[in-house]
Write an enzyme that holds these catalytic residues in place. Structure first.
Site, short mmCIF file in Angstrom:
data_model
loop_
_atom_site.label_atom_id
_atom_site.label_comp_id
_atom_site.label_asym_id
_atom_site.label_seq_id
_atom_site.Cartn_x
_atom_site.Cartn_y
_atom_site.Cartn_z
N ASP A 42 0.83 -1.20 0.00
CA ASP A 42 0.00 0.00 0.00
C ASP A 42 0.87 1.25 0.00
OD1 ASP A 42 -2.11 -1.66 0.06
OD2 ASP A 42 -2.80 -1.12 2.09
N ALA A 43 1.98 1.19 0.75
CA ALA A 43 2.86 2.37 0.85
C ALA A 43 3.48 2.68 -0.51
CB ALA A 43 3.94 2.11 1.89
N ASP A 46 0.81 4.22 -2.68
CA ASP A 46 0.58 5.62 -2.33
C ASP A 46 1.71 6.51 -2.85
OD1 ASP A 46 -1.77 4.96 -1.15
OD2 ASP A 46 -0.95 4.87 0.88
N GLU A 123 -28.90 -33.67 -1.52
CA GLU A 123 -27.76 -33.64 -2.46
C GLU A 123 -26.58 -32.92 -1.80
OE1 GLU A 123 -28.56 -30.48 -5.60
OE2 GLU A 123 -30.35 -30.37 -4.35
N LYS A 125 -23.80 -30.23 -0.90
CA LYS A 125 -23.65 -28.79 -1.04
C LYS A 125 -22.24 -28.55 -1.54
CE LYS A 125 -24.43 -24.45 1.37
NZ LYS A 125 -23.18 -23.76 1.07
N ASP A 127 -18.89 -26.76 -2.55
CA ASP A 127 -18.18 -25.60 -2.01
C ASP A 127 -17.46 -24.86 -3.13
OD1 ASP A 127 -17.25 -23.78 -0.26
OD2 ASP A 127 -15.83 -25.11 0.75
N ARG A 146 -23.20 -14.47 -8.43
CA ARG A 146 -24.25 -14.16 -7.49
C ARG A 146 -24.22 -12.68 -7.07
NH1 ARG A 146 -24.91 -14.29 -1.89
NH2 ARG A 146 -27.03 -14.80 -1.33
N GLU A 181 -23.23 -24.46 -9.34
CA GLU A 181 -21.98 -24.12 -8.68
C GLU A 181 -20.79 -24.36 -9.59
OE1 GLU A 181 -22.88 -23.03 -5.76
OE2 GLU A 181 -21.12 -22.98 -4.45
N TYR A 233 -28.04 -27.15 -10.13
CA TYR A 233 -28.91 -27.63 -9.06
C TYR A 233 -30.16 -26.78 -8.86
CZ TYR A 233 -25.98 -24.24 -6.57
OH TYR A 233 -25.31 -23.12 -6.22
N LYS A 321 -24.97 -28.49 7.35
CA LYS A 321 -23.53 -28.36 7.19
C LYS A 321 -22.78 -29.48 7.91
CE LYS A 321 -22.13 -24.90 5.48
NZ LYS A 321 -22.13 -23.47 5.74
N CYS A 426 -14.92 2.70 27.94
CA CYS A 426 -14.78 2.48 26.50
C CYS A 426 -13.33 2.76 26.10
CB CYS A 426 -15.72 3.39 25.74
SG CYS A 426 -15.41 3.42 23.96
N CYS A 429 -13.34 6.12 23.74
CA CYS A 429 -13.71 7.49 24.16
C CYS A 429 -13.71 7.64 25.67
CB CYS A 429 -15.08 7.87 23.60
SG CYS A 429 -16.46 7.04 24.39
N CYS A 444 -20.62 1.00 25.41
CA CYS A 444 -20.11 2.34 25.63
C CYS A 444 -21.30 3.29 25.71
CB CYS A 444 -19.19 2.72 24.47
SG CYS A 444 -18.91 4.48 24.31
N CYS A 450 -18.54 9.16 20.94
CA CYS A 450 -17.53 8.08 20.82
C CYS A 450 -17.13 7.96 19.36
CB CYS A 450 -18.12 6.76 21.32
SG CYS A 450 -16.98 5.38 21.07
S1 IVH Z 1 -29.82 -24.49 -3.87
C1 IVH Z 1 -32.61 -20.64 -3.41
N1 IVH Z 1 -28.16 -26.50 -3.96
O1 IVH Z 1 -24.93 -22.74 -1.40
C2 IVH Z 1 -31.30 -21.25 -3.10
N2 IVH Z 1 -27.27 -24.37 -3.41
O2 IVH Z 1 -25.43 -21.34 1.07
C3 IVH Z 1 -30.81 -22.13 -4.21
N3 IVH Z 1 -24.86 -24.37 -3.09
O3 IVH Z 1 -25.89 -19.72 -2.85
C4 IVH Z 1 -29.56 -22.80 -3.85
N4 IVH Z 1 -24.53 -26.50 -3.48
O4 IVH Z 1 -24.14 -21.15 -4.06
C5 IVH Z 1 -28.29 -25.19 -3.73
N5 IVH Z 1 -26.81 -28.36 -4.14
C6 IVH Z 1 -26.95 -27.07 -3.91
C7 IVH Z 1 -25.85 -26.26 -3.60
C8 IVH Z 1 -26.05 -24.91 -3.35
C9 IVH Z 1 -23.95 -25.35 -3.19
C10 IVH Z 1 -24.53 -22.99 -2.71
C11 IVH Z 1 -25.19 -21.91 -3.54
C12 IVH Z 1 -25.95 -21.08 -2.56
C13 IVH Z 1 -25.24 -21.38 -1.29
C14 IVH Z 1 -26.12 -21.13 -0.09
#
Ligand code: IVH
Length: 747
Positions: A42-43, A46, A123, A125, A127, A146, A181, A233, A321, A426, A429, A444, A450
């Site tokens: 950053d320096a 700048d 199904e 989720k 990542d 998104r 995804e 999905y 999760k 605080c 302040c 505070c 503050c």
């Molecule tokens: S359904 C209306 N299905 O998780 C919501 N989401 O934490 C529709 N994601 O924004 C999402 N796997 O990016 C759905 N099998 C799955 C998924 C999934 C990953 C993600 C998605 C969502 C986020 C929410």
């Protein structure tokens, strides 16, 4: 190379130097904002900017049309166009324990008032990062990230380079938005990092970051060289339904040529959902890509439509999760941060440690009780172990949430470790920091004096759901807060900035480092544009405790105008104080262990106190706390803010700068109940209360909690009591559930 002093340069040298600086700054901007890989500090950045400004000041005629001084630090990935999603991209509610899955099923059933069989898909989720693909006439026309859920980045060219994403579909609906995804496999991630390291380029912390960094490339040829994949999905806008069930729709997407996850199954009970969760969890390590849980969705799409959405999540789905990842490290120190509402939040400074692929060096410690290992009722947390600086602590992280401390290893504690003493003044302040009865947070009491609270309020004020002024982000408000020539200490100051700048010919903002004629004009125009603001945004922007976006929207809908809201709050004040006095009296009795039934006693005590308040105050207060979505806690917090002379002066000063727009009318053409106030009472048999309320609001009606002269219609199911009597007394129309269903079907 030592740079030549500006005052010794000739014109040709100055021109060359400006070109060099423009290129260097542009490269630094790209590296920082678009590639997430800063190349200079950053320096250094700048220093380049300062030198550029100095050369320009000495040779004003040579200032380039693309001068870096006209750019207020490039916004995030400025190179991508913005796309407003036709259907917002929402997130999912999280579940962490087995019991949450049964609760989810219960909630769905209650909402639908359904006790027959109910199927859910389950199904993995994935990542990665979500992407919305728009097909028109079978051709891929647009791909968007998104973003904030409403507006995403246009990454169409990049998406076209992903092999899993078809460019053309045969037999698809005319308009079809496919959502899914983007992710990177473990093998591709490892190979990419090897290639990056061999080139001396930055490596990625985990496959998710690698996927994000690769998709969000301004140069699509870079994306093309990165092996990204895509699972479909979900969907957004559609000209024709894909199927009547979630599983059918996914099968259809698969038939159209999309990859869909092979571990998707249909379950008919929470027990089956949990069994599939365990199966997926067991395979997690060998899947070859990262997943962080299991998503359950109501299979029947007609039921999904009835369930609908809360503000940011669907009611028909939940993400279960996997347990958080854990790691041990040393607690180096405890800092106290002061938030917008004055809350003193302890933050753990940790020796950096990798937890689930991410380096963690801070964690939240919640509040002083959490550090002490006892909750406010004296019950032990972590078996009563307190947390001390120097301790060996276990850190955990679940998803994107802020890391937390799970445990302390007392066997490794130093003998001289001292218990942490939470400050009662605080740190910002020096005002007293106090804990209110029943509150675990110390706050505070400095209010706007503050500086930490004032800055946090400004940050909140310019945030996304609030005023969201382009070019006036968190960094800029912090800068103006400290500014001596053009200070912005409170929100109202933002709207006097241009006038104050105009009044000071000697110290113009446009002559500052990092600013220029164009960027200042843009900033002032963006501020001007926000002088007209919807009522709900203004209420949310004030940053009053408990008044979040949803509550602000409820208040705006209920009162309809700023004048009506402020009048009501002023009028209700004596009743609000009576309400608080009753609370305090009961707390005092409770402390003296004199009262058993708190609720009954509260009602008993409240009555005479409230009766002593003027009739108009009582009416205004009852109306406020009876507003759907507003309870006494928020009502009191609002009342306090508007009755505090310092705060009120600021609020009035701000309001005087603005044109406050009434909440937009909902699209309610043909709705027989638009603009009407409804009250539900008794038992509804075919629809839950929650569904009835959501339906009424979608048709433009207000739903109130109690009957008053303002009520237009009472919907009374079996067992209706005092509300039906009140309605009869006031001559308000009363209908039964069948008549309500007929009404609701008309919109
Ligand atoms: S359904 C209306 N299905 O998780 C919501 N989401 O934490 C529709 N994601 O924004 C999402 N796997 O990016 C759905 N099998 C799955 C998924 C999934 C990953 C993600 C998605 C969502 C986020 C929410």
């Amino acid at each position: 190379m030592d740079a030549k002093p500006v005052d010794q340069m000739n014109e040709a040298e100055a021109r060359a130097e400006l070109a060099r600086l423009a290129a260097a700054l542009a490269q630094a901007n790209t590296a920082y904002h678009a590639l997430d890989a800063p190349e200079i500090s950053d320096a250094e950045y700048d220093a380049l900017k300062r030198r550029n400004a100095a050369v320009e000041a000495a040779f004003p005629a040579l200032k380039r049309s693309d001068s870096p001084s006209d750019q207020v630090g490039a916004g995030p990935a400025e190179g991508f166009g913005k796309i407003t999603h036709a259907v917002p991209m929402l997130s999912l509610e999280n579940a962490f324990e087995d019991g949450d899955v049964a609760d989810f099923d219960d909630r769905v059933r209650r909402y639908l008032n359904h006790d027959g069989p109910l199927s859910y898909t389950a199904e993995p989720k994935i990542d990665g990062l979500s992407l919305s693909l728009r097909y028109e006439g079978g051709a891929l026309v647009q791909a968007a990230t998104r973003g904030d859920g409403e507006v995403g980045e246009n990454v169409t060219e990049n998406a076209r380079t992903i092999a899993d994403i078809p460019q053309h579909l045969t037999g698809a609906p005319e308009v079809l938005e496919v959502r899914g995804e983007v992710y990177m496999s473990h093998a591709d991630f490892a190979a990419l990092n090897d290639r990056q390291a061999a080139k001396g380029d930055k490596t990625f912390a985990n496959p998710r970051n690698a996927a994000a960094g690769s998709l969000r490339q301004l140069d699509a040829t870079i994306t093309a060289a990165r092996p990204l994949r895509f699972f479909a999905y979900a969907w957004g806008a559609l000209s024709d339904p894909l199927a009547t069930t979630q599983s059918g729709a996914i099968a259809r997407l698969n038939a159209l040529g999309f990859q869909t996850n092979p571990l998707t199954v249909l379950c008919s009970s929470p027990a089956e959902m949990l069994a599939h969760y365990r199966r997926i969890e067991a395979q997690r390590a060998t899947l070859g890509y990262d997943i962080d849980g299991v998503v359950y969705k109501v299979d029947d799409l007609a039921l999904q439509a009835r369930l609908g959405f809360r503000s940011t999540t669907p009611r028909w789905a939940i993400a279960h999760k996997f347990p958080a990842e854990l790691a041990w490290t040393t607690l180096l120190g405890i800092d106290i941060q002061v938030g917008r509402t004055g809350a003193l939040s302890p933050v753990a400074r940790l020796a950096p440690v990798t937890v689930g692929g991410v380096v963690v060096s801070n964690a939240t410690l919640h509040n002083e009780d959490y550090i002490a290992g006892r909750d406010s009722s004296g019950a032990p947390i972590r078996g009563g172990k307190d947390i001390r600086v120097g301790d060996w602590v276990q850190v955990y992280r679940a998803g994107d949430v802020i890391p937390k401390i799970a445990d302390v290893d007392l066997t490794r504690r130093n003998n001289d470790a001292q218990a942490f003493v939470f400050p009662d003044i605080c740190p910002e302040c020096q005002s007293p920091a106090v804990r209110e009865e029943g509150d675990s947070v110390r706050r505070c009491t400095g209010g706007l004096i503050c500086p930490a609270q004032a800055v946090e309020r400004l940050r909140h004020f310019v945030s996304r759901g609030a005023f969201d002024i382009e070019g006036l982000g968190i960094k800029q408000v912090e800068m103006f807060f400290k500014d001596t020539d053009l200070p912005v200490k409170t929100p109202a100051d933002i709207f006097t900035l241009a006038a104050r700048d105009a009044a000071n010919p000697l110290k113009k903002l446009k002559n500052r480092d990092g600013f220029g004629e164009t960027s200042v004009a843009k900033l002032f125009a963006a501020i001007e544009a926000r002088r007209s603001i919807p009522l709900d945004r203004l209420i949310f922007a004030l940053g009053i405790r408990h008044a979040g976006e949803a509550a602000a929207a409820d208040l705006a809908r209920h009162y309809g105008s700023w004048a009506a809201l402020t009048q009501a709050l002023d009028l209700a004040r004596p009743a609000a104080l009576a309400h608080r006095a009753a609370d305090a009296a009961v707390e005092a009795e409770r402390a003296a262990a004199r009262t058993e039934n708190r609720r009954a006693r509260l009602t008993e005590l409240r009555k005479p106190l409230l009766d002593a308040a003027p009739e108009a105050a009582r009416a205004a207060w009852t109306d406020l706390v009876g507003t759907d979505g507003i309870g006494p806690v928020l009502a009191l917090s609002l009342s306090d803010a508007f009755a505090n002379p310092v705060e009120r002066a600021e609020i009035d000063r701000l309001a005087a700068q603005l044109t406050i727009l009434p909440p937009p009318r909902r699209q309610t053409e043909g709705s027989p109940i638009a603009g009407k106030t409804l009250v539900f009472t008794g038992t509804l048999e075919k629809m839950s209360r929650a569904e009835a309320k959501a339906r009424a609001e979608a048709l433009g009606a207000k739903v109130a909690g109690s009957v008053s002269a303002k009520t237009d219609l009472l919907i009374a199911g079996p067992g209706a009591g005092s509300k039906a009597r009140d309605a009869a007394r006031l001559g308000i129309e009363v209908i039964d559930e069948d008549a309500w269903l007929a009404l609701a079907a008309q919109g």
